[in-house]
Design an enzyme around this catalytic site. Structure first.
Site, PDB file in Angstrom:
ATOM      1  N   ARG A 118       0.805  -1.223   0.000  1.00 33.33           N
ATOM      2  CA  ARG A 118       0.000   0.000   0.000  1.00 33.33           C
ATOM      3  C   ARG A 118       0.842   1.279   0.000  1.00 33.33           C
ATOM      4  NH1 ARG A 118      -3.515  -2.661   4.764  1.00 33.33           N
ATOM      5  NH2 ARG A 118      -1.575  -3.856   4.845  1.00 33.33           N
ATOM      6  N   LYS A 161       8.612  -1.903   3.471  1.00 32.39           N
ATOM      7  CA  LYS A 161       7.863  -1.000   4.357  1.00 32.39           C
ATOM      8  C   LYS A 161       8.623  -0.603   5.617  1.00 32.39           C
ATOM      9  CE  LYS A 161       4.025  -2.496   6.448  1.00 32.39           C
ATOM     10  NZ  LYS A 161       2.570  -2.641   6.626  1.00 32.39           N
ATOM     11  N   GLN A 217      11.687 -15.300   6.297  1.00 29.92           N
ATOM     12  CA  GLN A 217      10.371 -15.807   5.878  1.00 29.92           C
ATOM     13  C   GLN A 217      10.249 -15.582   4.370  1.00 29.92           C
ATOM     14  OE1 GLN A 217       6.983 -13.443   6.894  1.00 29.92           O
ATOM     15  NE2 GLN A 217       5.519 -15.119   6.700  1.00 29.92           N
ATOM     16  N   THR A 274       0.937 -13.109   8.777  1.00 31.68           N
ATOM     17  CA  THR A 274       1.510 -12.890  10.110  1.00 31.68           C
ATOM     18  C   THR A 274       1.565 -14.185  10.933  1.00 31.68           C
ATOM     19  OG1 THR A 274      -0.702 -12.077  10.716  1.00 31.68           O
ATOM     20  CG2 THR A 274       1.004 -10.435  10.323  1.00 31.68           C
ATOM     21  N   ASP A 283       5.784  -2.304  11.638  1.00 29.64           N
ATOM     22  CA  ASP A 283       5.264  -1.046  11.077  1.00 29.64           C
ATOM     23  C   ASP A 283       4.558  -0.190  12.126  1.00 29.64           C
ATOM     24  OD1 ASP A 283       2.931  -2.520  11.393  1.00 29.64           O
ATOM     25  OD2 ASP A 283       2.183  -2.148   9.362  1.00 29.64           O
ATOM     26  N   ASN A 303      -7.291  -3.902  16.906  1.00 31.50           N
ATOM     27  CA  ASN A 303      -6.111  -4.706  17.235  1.00 31.50           C
ATOM     28  C   ASN A 303      -4.857  -3.956  16.786  1.00 31.50           C
ATOM     29  OD1 ASN A 303      -4.140  -6.720  17.461  1.00 31.50           O
ATOM     30  ND2 ASN A 303      -4.673  -7.609  15.470  1.00 31.50           N
ATOM     31  N   ARG A 311      30.176  23.544   5.685  1.00 31.63           N
ATOM     32  CA  ARG A 311      30.187  22.152   5.226  1.00 31.63           C
ATOM     33  C   ARG A 311      30.958  21.309   6.247  1.00 31.63           C
ATOM     34  NH1 ARG A 311      32.707  23.268  -0.302  1.00 31.63           N
ATOM     35  NH2 ARG A 311      32.869  21.004  -0.397  1.00 31.63           N
ATOM     36  N   ASN A 323      41.834  26.519  -3.081  1.00 31.86           N
ATOM     37  CA  ASN A 323      42.402  25.308  -2.464  1.00 31.86           C
ATOM     38  C   ASN A 323      42.517  24.145  -3.449  1.00 31.86           C
ATOM     39  OD1 ASN A 323      39.598  25.120  -2.574  1.00 31.86           O
ATOM     40  ND2 ASN A 323      39.524  23.659  -0.892  1.00 31.86           N
ATOM     41  N   ALA A 338      44.210  44.691  -0.234  1.00 31.07           N
ATOM     42  CA  ALA A 338      42.964  44.342  -0.918  1.00 31.07           C
ATOM     43  C   ALA A 338      43.232  44.000  -2.378  1.00 31.07           C
ATOM     44  CB  ALA A 338      41.989  45.506  -0.832  1.00 31.07           C
TER      45      ALA A 338
HETATM   46  C1  UD1 Z   1      -2.356  -6.289  10.932  1.00 28.16           C
HETATM   47  C2  UD1 Z   1      -3.415  -7.157  11.656  1.00 28.16           C
HETATM   48  C3  UD1 Z   1      -4.609  -6.275  12.018  1.00 28.16           C
HETATM   49  C4  UD1 Z   1      -4.152  -5.094  12.866  1.00 28.16           C
HETATM   50  C5  UD1 Z   1      -3.044  -4.311  12.166  1.00 28.16           C
HETATM   51  C6  UD1 Z   1      -2.482  -3.287  13.113  1.00 28.16           C
HETATM   52  C7  UD1 Z   1      -3.213  -9.421  10.695  1.00 28.16           C
HETATM   53  C8  UD1 Z   1      -3.789 -10.398   9.759  1.00 28.16           C
HETATM   54  N1  UD1 Z   1      -3.846  -8.238  10.763  1.00 28.16           N
HETATM   55  O1  UD1 Z   1      -2.928  -5.839   9.731  1.00 28.16           O
HETATM   56  O2  UD1 Z   1      -5.552  -7.028  12.774  1.00 28.16           O
HETATM   57  O3  UD1 Z   1      -5.271  -4.252  13.154  1.00 28.16           O
HETATM   58  O4  UD1 Z   1      -1.963  -5.196  11.774  1.00 28.16           O
HETATM   59  O5  UD1 Z   1      -1.529  -2.507  12.470  1.00 28.16           O
HETATM   60  O6  UD1 Z   1      -2.250  -9.714  11.369  1.00 28.16           O
HETATM   61  N2  UD1 Z   1       4.423  -9.423   8.004  1.00 28.16           N
HETATM   62  C9  UD1 Z   1       5.372 -10.430   7.951  1.00 28.16           C
HETATM   63  N3  UD1 Z   1       5.131 -11.515   7.190  1.00 28.16           N
HETATM   64  C10 UD1 Z   1       3.966 -11.669   6.512  1.00 28.16           C
HETATM   65  C11 UD1 Z   1       3.007 -10.649   6.575  1.00 28.16           C
HETATM   66  C12 UD1 Z   1       3.268  -9.528   7.336  1.00 28.16           C
HETATM   67  O7  UD1 Z   1       6.430 -10.326   8.576  1.00 28.16           O
HETATM   68  O8  UD1 Z   1       3.817 -12.700   5.850  1.00 28.16           O
HETATM   69  C13 UD1 Z   1       4.706  -8.230   8.817  1.00 28.16           C
HETATM   70  C14 UD1 Z   1       4.650  -6.942   8.010  1.00 28.16           C
HETATM   71  O9  UD1 Z   1       5.916  -6.634   7.483  1.00 28.16           O
HETATM   72  C15 UD1 Z   1       4.186  -5.924   9.044  1.00 28.16           C
HETATM   73  C16 UD1 Z   1       3.410  -6.740  10.058  1.00 28.16           C
HETATM   74  O10 UD1 Z   1       3.716  -8.093   9.800  1.00 28.16           O
HETATM   75  O11 UD1 Z   1       5.280  -5.304   9.686  1.00 28.16           O
HETATM   76  C17 UD1 Z   1       1.900  -6.545   9.935  1.00 28.16           C
HETATM   77  O12 UD1 Z   1       1.512  -6.817   8.578  1.00 28.16           O
HETATM   78  P1  UD1 Z   1       0.602  -5.812   7.773  1.00 28.16           P
HETATM   79  O13 UD1 Z   1       0.518  -6.271   6.395  1.00 28.16           O
HETATM   80  O14 UD1 Z   1       0.993  -4.434   8.039  1.00 28.16           O
HETATM   81  O15 UD1 Z   1      -0.810  -6.118   8.485  1.00 28.16           O
HETATM   82  P2  UD1 Z   1      -2.061  -5.149   8.557  1.00 28.16           P
HETATM   83  O16 UD1 Z   1      -2.844  -5.281   7.338  1.00 28.16           O
HETATM   84  O17 UD1 Z   1      -1.636  -3.805   8.972  1.00 28.16           O
HETATM   85 MG    MG Z   2       0.219  -2.880   9.149  1.00 25.75          MG
END
Ligand code: UD1
Ligand code: MG
Length: 488
Positions: A18, A25, A76, A82, A105, A172, A336, A389, A426
């Site tokens: 996004r 990110k 991963q 997640t 994030d 959440n 500088r 210089n 001068a």
């Molecule tokens: C997620 C939560 C949502 C919550 C929100 C808060 C899930 C499914 N949803 O949504 O409930 O309200 O965060 O900010 O968890 N990541 C990985 N591996 C993956 C996918 C994601 O490491 O396979 C990491 C991303 O880099 C990120 C974090 O997990 O730092 C959260 O993922 P993101 O895609 O931002 O989830 P949201 O849609 O924000």
């Molecule tokens: Mg997020």
């Protein structure tokens, strides 16, 4: 004290679709740091046994940020959500009993909030404790479905909300404390029941709740702490908040900041008591400002070390330079990298310095370039002085002693030395060393020619007298412009 049963997992493998960016990110910046650096640093305050960062997109670059901060990384690849990220982290967690999960994030969460989350989790003997927030606009976040009182029955992602659940405004944060022996069996039952075919960690909550485990929700002290940066607007919001907190901290330390919302200060910057920062100033990097300084409007300082009682007049740019007590620079001065201005030195408008030392009380007030120069104390550098210089191949030093007077518009061709107490006339172009207490004049000698100007004027006037219409003109067809000029 180290919490021996505790580990931290930071989820940082996602791409961040996004953001529409070629940069992963968690490497985007807010408040002067990458998102993931904020998260690792806040985690460090928990003194966990280990911190595991799940990396995937631009894994090497993310590892280069987090490993120097003491975190370990697991890869991963590919990223299946997640929940999948937690599976990947499992082996690295060793014999930890509790885990705090932090999304890479969410840079605004504070250590106190995480400590309170762990305390609530332990006190409630819970399987999972979720950090939540109540938002006026909960759009985009997973929503908390409460069972009764403190207990949670599920987290429902935005895309899966029923019409009724859309009314829910407790969200959440993706920050949790889990008891690992309860998490793993629940996570094993989670299926990729969503349009992205991903394993959602959020779905483990409903599994635990259905088994009758204690799943708690703890509201963040400040709802802003729950912010997850999915979009550029979220990044701007995180930046705004972090910058505000940093300015508040400086003000608490006795610094005056005028129109604070216009002032940008990086996290490691410090400033002493009774220093005044005017609007639209930026203090960046590892800048340190002493006490009773005034940093006037529009100035940008990065990695600058300032003593006490210094004035930076408006619109100065200072990089990697040291300014001792009572120095005054600007307006419109450019320092500088690599300068050292000793106590009471003065640098005025449109003066550029590079790798130069300016002695105590020495002045260079106007329109000057000093590069690779070493200047003693109480010396005066006249307007328009230039150290030459660079010869197109190499850089050379200029050394100017104490109590020297460099006349205006002088060019000092390096390498060259001007001894203590010497004068440079001068307009000189100095190519040889000037001995102490001597005078160097290096310019063409002036010759006066009496009456020359009046004679010249007479000659010009005679040449410009209107000519009688020339016969010759009639021969050729008169042009329009020619006609016009005749009319005049
Ligand atoms: C997620 C939560 C949502 C919550 C929100 C808060 C899930 C499914 N949803 O949504 O409930 O309200 O965060 O900010 O968890 N990541 C990985 N591996 C993956 C996918 C994601 O490491 O396979 C990491 C991303 O880099 C990120 C974090 O997990 O730092 C959260 O993922 P993101 O895609 O931002 O989830 P949201 O849609 O924000
Ligand atoms: Mg997020």
């Amino acid at each position: 004290m180290t919490a021996n049963d505790l580990a931290i997992v930071i989820l940082a493998a996602g791409k961040g679709t996004r953001l529409k960016s070629s940069l992963a990110k968690v490497l985007h910046r807010a408040g002067g740091r990458t998102l993931v650096e904020h998260v690792v640093r806040v985690g460090a305050a928990l003194k966990a046994k280990k911190t595991v960062v799940v990396v995937g997109h631009q894994a090497e670059q993310v590892a280069a940020v987090v490993e120097p901060l003491g975190a370990e990384t697991v890869l991963q690849q590919p990223q299946h959500g997640t929940g999948h990220a937690m599976h990947v982290a499992r082996r690295a967690l060793g014999n930890a009993k509790l885990v705090v999960v932090l999304p890479g994030d969410a840079p605004l969460v504070r250590a106190e909030t995480l400590k309170a989350l762990i305390a609530a989790h332990r006190a409630g003997n819970a399987a999972a404790t979720i950090l939540t927030a109540v938002l006026a606009d909960p759009g985009g976040y997973g929503r908390i479905v409460r069972k009764s009182g403190a207990n949670v029955s599920a987290i429902v992602e935005e895309s899966q909300l029923t019409e009724e659940q859309r009314e829910l405004n407790e969200i959440n944060s993706s920050i949790y404390c889990f008891t690992l022996e309860k998490l793993w069996p629940a996570l094993a039952q989670v299926k990729p029941n969503n349009q992205h075919r991903e394993l959602y960690l959020t779905d483990a909550i409903a599994v635990m709740a259905a088994k009758g485990e204690a799943v708690l929700a703890q509201l963040a002290a400040d709802a802003r702490e729950a912010l997850g940066c999915n979009t550029r607007a979220d990044l701007a919001e995180a930046d705004r908040t972090l910058r505000e907190w940093k300015r508040d901290a400086l003000m608490n330390d006795g610094v005056t900041i005028q129109l604070p919302e216009t002032v940008l200060v990086d996290p490691e910057v410090t400033a002493g008591e009774d220093t005044v920062i005017e609007p639209c100033v930026q203090l960046l990097g590892k800048t340190k400002v002493g006490a009773r300084c005034t940093i006037r409007t529009g100035s940008v300082l990065s990695d600058a070390i300032l003593g006490d009682d210094i004035t930076v007049e408006p619109h100065c740019v200072v990089a990697q330079s040291r300014l001792d007590d009572r120095v005054i620079i600007g307006p419109f001065a450019r320092l500088r990298a690599g300068n050292h201005l000793k106590a009471g030195a003065r640098i005025g408008n449109f003066v550029e310095l590079k790798k130069s030392t300016v002695g105590e009380g020495t002045k260079a007030m106007h329109l000057t370039y000093l590069g690779d120069a070493k200047i003693g104390a109480k010396t005066n550098i006249g307007a328009g002085t230039i150290t030459c210089n660079y010869d197109g191949f190499h850089k050379y030093p200029t050394t100017i002693g104490n109590k020297v007077f460099i006349g205006t518009n002088s060019a000092l061709v390096a390498p060259v030395r001007v001894g203590d107490g010497a004068y440079v006339a001068a307009g000189s172009t100095i190519t040889d060393n000037v001995p102490s207490d001597g005078l160097a004049i290096a310019r063409g000698r002036q010759e006066n020619k009496p009456g020359w100007a009046s004679k010249k004027r007479r000659e010009l006037a005679a040449a410009e007298k209107p000519k009688k219409p020339a016969r010759a003109r009639k021969k050729s067809k008169p042009r329009r412009t020619a006609k016009k000029s005749r009319r005049r």
